[in-house]
Design an enzyme around this catalytic site. Structure first.
Site, PDB file in Angstrom:
ATOM      1  N   GLY A   1      -5.117  -5.461   5.713  1.00 45.16           N
ATOM      2  CA  GLY A   1      -4.362  -6.397   4.886  1.00 45.16           C
ATOM      3  C   GLY A   1      -4.933  -7.794   4.880  1.00 45.16           C
ATOM      4  O   GLY A   1      -5.056  -8.428   3.820  1.00 45.16           O
ATOM      5  N   ARG A   2      -5.334  -8.311   6.038  1.00 36.36           N
ATOM      6  CA  ARG A   2      -5.853  -9.684   6.115  1.00 36.36           C
ATOM      7  C   ARG A   2      -7.262  -9.804   5.551  1.00 36.36           C
ATOM      8  O   ARG A   2      -7.765 -10.911   5.399  1.00 36.36           O
ATOM      9  CB  ARG A   2      -5.794 -10.173   7.553  1.00 36.36           C
ATOM     10  CG  ARG A   2      -6.492  -9.268   8.558  1.00 36.36           C
ATOM     11  CD  ARG A   2      -6.128  -9.667   9.988  1.00 36.36           C
ATOM     12  NE  ARG A   2      -6.671  -8.772  10.988  1.00 36.36           N
ATOM     13  CZ  ARG A   2      -6.099  -7.640  11.377  1.00 36.36           C
ATOM     14  NH1 ARG A   2      -4.974  -7.253  10.808  1.00 36.36           N
ATOM     15  NH2 ARG A   2      -6.641  -6.887  12.320  1.00 36.36           N
ATOM     16  N   GLU A  23      10.144  -6.126   3.789  1.00 39.25           N
ATOM     17  CA  GLU A  23      10.330  -7.433   3.141  1.00 39.25           C
ATOM     18  C   GLU A  23       9.861  -7.405   1.694  1.00 39.25           C
ATOM     19  O   GLU A  23      10.543  -7.920   0.793  1.00 39.25           O
ATOM     20  CB  GLU A  23       9.571  -8.520   3.921  1.00 39.25           C
ATOM     21  CG  GLU A  23       9.973  -8.667   5.372  1.00 39.25           C
ATOM     22  CD  GLU A  23       9.113  -7.841   6.310  1.00 39.25           C
ATOM     23  OE1 GLU A  23       8.980  -8.235   7.470  1.00 39.25           O
ATOM     24  OE2 GLU A  23       8.565  -6.803   5.875  1.00 39.25           O
ATOM     25  N   HIS A  80      -3.530 -38.444  10.621  1.00 35.35           N
ATOM     26  CA  HIS A  80      -2.277 -39.160  10.874  1.00 35.35           C
ATOM     27  C   HIS A  80      -1.209 -38.204  11.395  1.00 35.35           C
ATOM     28  O   HIS A  80      -0.021 -38.535  11.345  1.00 35.35           O
ATOM     29  CB  HIS A  80      -1.807 -39.847   9.591  1.00 35.35           C
ATOM     30  CG  HIS A  80      -2.768 -40.886   9.109  1.00 35.35           C
ATOM     31  ND1 HIS A  80      -2.728 -42.197   9.546  1.00 35.35           N
ATOM     32  CD2 HIS A  80      -3.829 -40.804   8.261  1.00 35.35           C
ATOM     33  CE1 HIS A  80      -3.704 -42.881   8.974  1.00 35.35           C
ATOM     34  NE2 HIS A  80      -4.388 -42.053   8.177  1.00 35.35           N
ATOM     35  N   LYS A 101       9.273  -5.571  14.455  1.00 33.80           N
ATOM     36  CA  LYS A 101       9.816  -4.905  13.266  1.00 33.80           C
ATOM     37  C   LYS A 101      10.702  -3.729  13.656  1.00 33.80           C
ATOM     38  O   LYS A 101      11.728  -3.465  13.013  1.00 33.80           O
ATOM     39  CB  LYS A 101       8.674  -4.436  12.359  1.00 33.80           C
ATOM     40  CG  LYS A 101       7.890  -5.575  11.727  1.00 33.80           C
ATOM     41  CD  LYS A 101       6.991  -5.103  10.607  1.00 33.80           C
ATOM     42  CE  LYS A 101       5.912  -4.175  11.054  1.00 33.80           C
ATOM     43  NZ  LYS A 101       4.980  -3.804   9.959  1.00 33.80           N
ATOM     44  N   GLU A 110      -4.425 -12.477  14.227  1.00 32.03           N
ATOM     45  CA  GLU A 110      -3.993 -11.087  14.124  1.00 32.03           C
ATOM     46  C   GLU A 110      -5.128 -10.144  14.497  1.00 32.03           C
ATOM     47  O   GLU A 110      -4.893  -9.041  15.001  1.00 32.03           O
ATOM     48  CB  GLU A 110      -3.496 -10.783  12.713  1.00 32.03           C
ATOM     49  CG  GLU A 110      -2.744  -9.460  12.607  1.00 32.03           C
ATOM     50  CD  GLU A 110      -2.055  -9.281  11.270  1.00 32.03           C
ATOM     51  OE1 GLU A 110      -0.814  -9.327  11.232  1.00 32.03           O
ATOM     52  OE2 GLU A 110      -2.775  -9.110  10.260  1.00 32.03           O
ATOM     53  N   LYS A 125       0.830  -1.214   0.000  1.00 29.26           N
ATOM     54  CA  LYS A 125       0.000   0.000   0.000  1.00 29.26           C
ATOM     55  C   LYS A 125       0.861   1.260   0.000  1.00 29.26           C
ATOM     56  O   LYS A 125       0.639   2.184  -0.773  1.00 29.26           O
ATOM     57  CB  LYS A 125      -0.931  -0.013   1.211  1.00 29.26           C
ATOM     58  CG  LYS A 125      -1.870   1.175   1.272  1.00 29.26           C
ATOM     59  CD  LYS A 125      -2.716   1.159   2.535  1.00 29.26           C
ATOM     60  CE  LYS A 125      -3.630  -0.026   2.593  1.00 29.26           C
ATOM     61  NZ  LYS A 125      -4.515  -0.003   3.786  1.00 29.26           N
TER      62      LYS A 125
END
Length: 892
Positions: free
Chosen positions: A597-598, A543, A715, A840, A684, A537
């Site tokens: 964002g999510r 990153e 399993h 961060k 979050e 944005k």
């Protein structure tokens, strides 16, 4: 008057038996009235003089009272007025060193005189006329203007008008707290989606004559129908110095007949804790008044407050001083919450075997919408539990909070933002506003741009720098810019229609800053046929931008720097940085700060790369599926509302039964990335320790989410959920497989084998297996404890008709809204994520240290012993890394 006084004086001086009328000397005529008989007593000279003196003194005293006293009063009033008006400008003159008494008064009067001349002139008249013209052109403003005139009349000292219809406790539109408001009237606002009734309310701020005028929804009126007279009396007496949180004395002393919703009142008001710290809200003294004035004013206010205490209690509230404001109410302090806590003991004594034997209960715990079937009968809950949860939802104002989200209010209060991911998939003609602006047209402008661009790329009309078709896409983003789109992409890969539209194309997602992720995502790709979508944005995410620069170098090394504009596009709002990076700003696709964002998979963040891979028509079906659940969530009653029910059950399991985790178990390999995405959306959003008002929560909110597709998970970790910790499970099944397989001679087909486990696992968790059953099966005695299953482990099942793009959108929206419901109930902000900031920030310090050590040889310092030791070991072991290395790209 003069004649009567003259007669009285003559009577004192001349004793006579009769006096002629009007003081004349003639005798009375025969027709006149009989003569007045004189008294037998005659005044002496001393008595006559005494009476004359008394009469003269009395007349002069009365003259003084009539003439001199008004003059004296006028003088003192004028003198006080001069002092008062002089105070407006004298501080300015005093500051300039001019100390002439009356100069401020003369200035004030002159100013008033000039204003009067201006307003009576043609220019002043024109200004007023222009203002009225503007008001008439804006009906809503005109309505507020007329209401303000009503209010001005209503709060005049005589209070002779009836402009106020009623007094109410309202939710303050600006600060979100509960305030005391005077209602004048209502207005019907015509909107594209229908009519909306708004109420004009006057909220006093400092006292009755100063306040704000608002147009509010009827949903924001918490407690209506209070007495206007008592309301004005409370405010005048100092009962409302600022909009405050009101507190209750005792719910029993409040007459239920005066309250529209007693449960709602209990919800929003409470007693502040006795030892609560004080908060000073004392205003600085105004410079125009002296300190003695303020002392007198404070004494008067104190006396008025003392007189009004009984009035305030009549309303059912205890005074909340402006100097000792209690903390906002928590849902855990409400009666419905306590009722559920008491109800837990009843549930603990009931096994799911017993609950599942009640067929009527099981049938009542099934909800269906658009061929999606939810079965929550295997939850440790009775019908009474569900009713209590609905009461809790009412106490938490869940419906109002949902409406506030859809109305674009800034429910993300810590970031002062709307939360409108529902607008990303709204129909083109919908009206969803943020800050007074309908955002849906902006959304569709971006969607239309994506459609046009993706069709050009897919058709080959947009080609790379060497003229080759761009058939491969790498989407660079992290967090919500990665997990959501990856989930949808993985789910669509094997869907027949989507698979057909994606033939010959590849879509990859680069998120991790680890160079291994770069190597894997560029492996086998040709820069000539690759288009890179950079999702950030602000275009500053560390990153993402490092990965973007890496791919820019990958393209430039093969095709030259000029190729970047043809092989890279952006999803961002920071156009200057986009252009500086080398991307044409015309190839930037916007999204907005009201999209978290999510929750952004339905924005350009997800729609652009997915449209490049599958075509916009497929993605549009996905958006329509999400929109169908948006409408269901907004309009369906709670007992038929799938996201609401799921959210309530999660709160029940976490906060009351003490189960902090949840397993998401989709019985479809196409949903393998669903659990990781919901893990972010949920953890979050709801991993918070304080309420939305910053009050520490008495218990833990949020839940630990994990999952794996069946039967892989069986399993892996099913051992723990069957015989270890109790972990509520979400089983997600699909009626029709995306890729059915049938083998001749097999008892069941592959999908039936999968679904056999889908149906069996919830029952195994619910019923378990008792030692008695094992004994009947002749299990060796020493193995019975090991093979015993306690059961009584809650789960729910969600059965989808298929897994098309439409159904994938529905599934996503169900879980998004479920998370919101949990946050609304816990009273937290599910739409910020401050918890990701600290790490961060510390990483920035570490980054500087690594650079300083590698380039300048500086020692590691400024960190604790543990971190210093680890960093030193890392730097020593990687000392072969050059301080100024040449560009090196992955070589897979």
């Amino acid at each position: 008057m003069a004649t009567r006084e003259r007669d009285r004086d003559r009577e004192l001086l001349i004793p006579v038996s009769a006096l002629p009328d009007n003081g004349g000397s003639k005798s009375s005529s025969p027709s006149s009235s009989p003569a007045v008989t004189a008294p037998s007593h005659h005044h002496s000279g001393r008595e006559a003089i005494s009476k004359v003196v008394q009469s003269w003194a009395s007349k002069k005293f009365m003259t003084g009272c009539v003439i001199l006293l008004p003059m004296a009063i006028t003088f003192y009033v004028t003198w006080g007025f001069v002092h008062f008006v002089d105070g407006f400008f004298s501080p300015i003159y005093n500051h300039l060193g001019i100390n002439i008494f009356g100069l401020g008064f003369v200035t004030s009067i002159t100013f008033i005189f000039l204003v009067g001349i201006f307003m009576s002139s043609w220019l002043g008249t024109s200004v007023l006329t222009l203002g009225e013209w503007f008001i008439k052109k804006m009906p809503l403003v005109s309505y507020i203007y007329s209401a303000s005139k009503q209010i001005s009349a209503a709060i005049s000292p005589d209070q002779s008008t009836n402009a106020f219809k009623e007094v109410a406790i309202i939710r303050h539109p600006r600060i979100g707290e509960y305030a005391f408001g005077f209602i004048t009237s209502s207005v019907i606002l015509q909107r594209n989606v229908g009519e909306e009734e708004l109420t004009c309310v006057y909220v006093p701020s400092n006292h009755l004559y100063m306040g704000d005028i608002f147009l509010i929804s009827s949903n924001d009126i918490i407690r209506p129908n209070l007495s206007v007279r008592e309301g004005i009396e409370i405010v005048i007496s100092g009962g409302m110095s600022i909009p405050q949180i009101l507190t209750t004395v005792d719910a029993q002393v409040t007459p239920a007949a005066r309250i529209g919703n007693l449960a709602a009142l209990k919800r929003v008001v409470r007693k502040p804790p006795a030892p609560a710290p004080s908060i000073s809200l004392v205003r600085p003294p105004l410079c125009i008044f002296g300190s003695s004035y303020h002392r007198r004013r404070r004494r008067r206010r104190r006396r008025r407050r003392e007189r009004s205490s009984s009035t305030f209690q009549w309303f059912g509230f205890e005074r909340c001083s402006a100097f000792e404001m209690g903390s906002p109410a928590l849902i855990s302090e409400t009666q419905p919450w306590n009722d559920l806590k008491d109800h837990v003991e009843e549930i603990k004594g009931t096994h799911l075997r017993e609950l599942m034997s009640d067929a009527q209960r099981c049938q009542s715990m099934m909800v269906e919408f658009d061929d999606i079937l939810l079965d929550y009968s295997r939850q440790r809950a009775t019908l009474d539990t569900v009713d209590k949860l609905f009461t809790l939802a009412e106490a938490a104002s869940l419906k109002q909070k949902i409406e506030r989200m859809y109305n674009g209010e800034h429910i993300n209060s810590t970031e002062n933002r709307s939360v409108l991911h529902v607008a990303l998939r709204a129909p083109r003609d919908a009206v969803i506003c943020s800050d007074g602006k309908n955002v849906v047209p902006d959304v569709w402008n971006v969607l239309d741009k994506i459609k046009e661009f993706s069709e050009r790329v897919r058709s080959g009309s947009w080609v790379g720098a060497t003229g080759k078709v761009l058939k491969d896409v790498i989407s660079v983003g992290i967090g919500g810019s990665f997990l959501g789109p990856l989930f949808v992409h993985t789910a669509l890969q094997t869907e027949p229609e989507a698979n057909e539209h994606a033939r010959g194309r590849q879509l990859r997602f680069l998120a991790n800053v680890d160079p291994i992720d770069v190597a894997r995502n560029t492996s086998g790709l040709n820069p000539e046929t690759t288009l890179v979508v950079v999702v950030s944005k602000t275009f500053t995410t560390a990153e993402t931008m490092l990965n973007a620069r890496t791919l820019r170098e990958w393209i430039s090394a093969a095709l030259g720097p000029s190729a970047v504009a043809k092989h890279m596009v952006a999803v961002s709002t920071n156009l200057p940085l986009v252009e500086k990076f080398g991307i044409n700003p015309n190839n930037a696709f916007a999204f907005w700060d009201w999209v978290g964002g999510r929750y952004s998979v339905c924005s350009a963040v997800g729609v652009l790369p997915l449209s490049l891979q599958y075509g916009f028509p497929i993605v549009e079906k996905f958006l329509k599926g999400a929109q169908s659940i948006d409408q269901h969530f907004y309009s369906a009653p709670f007992d038929k509302n799938i996201p609401v029910i799921l959210g309530l059950l999660s709160v029940w399991n976490v906060s009351f039964l003490g189960y902090p985790a949840r397993a998401i178990l989709p019985y479809s390999q196409a949903l393998e990335k669903f659990a990781p995405h919901i893990q972010q959306v949920s953890m979050e959003s709801n991993g918070k320790g304080v309420s939305i008002d910053g009050v520490p929560l008495p218990g833990e909110a949020g839940e630990i989410d994990f999952g794996e597709p069946g039967t892989n998970g069986q399993h892996s970790f099913y051992q723990l959920i069957h015989q270890g910790r109790v972990i509520p499970c979400d089983f997600i099944g699909v009626v029709k497989s995306q890729q059915p397989v049938y083998l001749k001679g097999e008892v069941v087909n592959n999908h039936d084998e999968l679904m056999s486990n889908f149906f069996a696992q919830p029952d195994a968790l619910a019923y378990g297996k008792t030692p008695e059953q094992l004994q009947k099966e002749n299990v060796p005695h020493h193995l019975i404890p090991h093979k015993t299953f306690t059961g009584n482990r809650p789960s729910l099942s969600l059965l989808l008709p298929s897994l098309t793009a439409y159904n994938i959108g529905q599934l996503l929206a169900i879980y998004e809204h479920r998370v919101a419901v949990q946050g609304f109930l816990w009273g937290i902000n599910s739409f910020d994520q401050w918890g990701v900031e600290l790490g961060k920030s510390l990483a920035t310090q570490v980054r500087k240290q690594l650079h300083a050590t590698r380039v300048k040889g500086e020692p590691v310092e400024g960190f604790n012993c543990s971190t210093t030791t680890m960093m030193t070991r890392y730097l020593e072991a990687s000392s072969d890394v050059p301080s100024d290395p040449p560009t090196l790209l992955p070589r897979i």
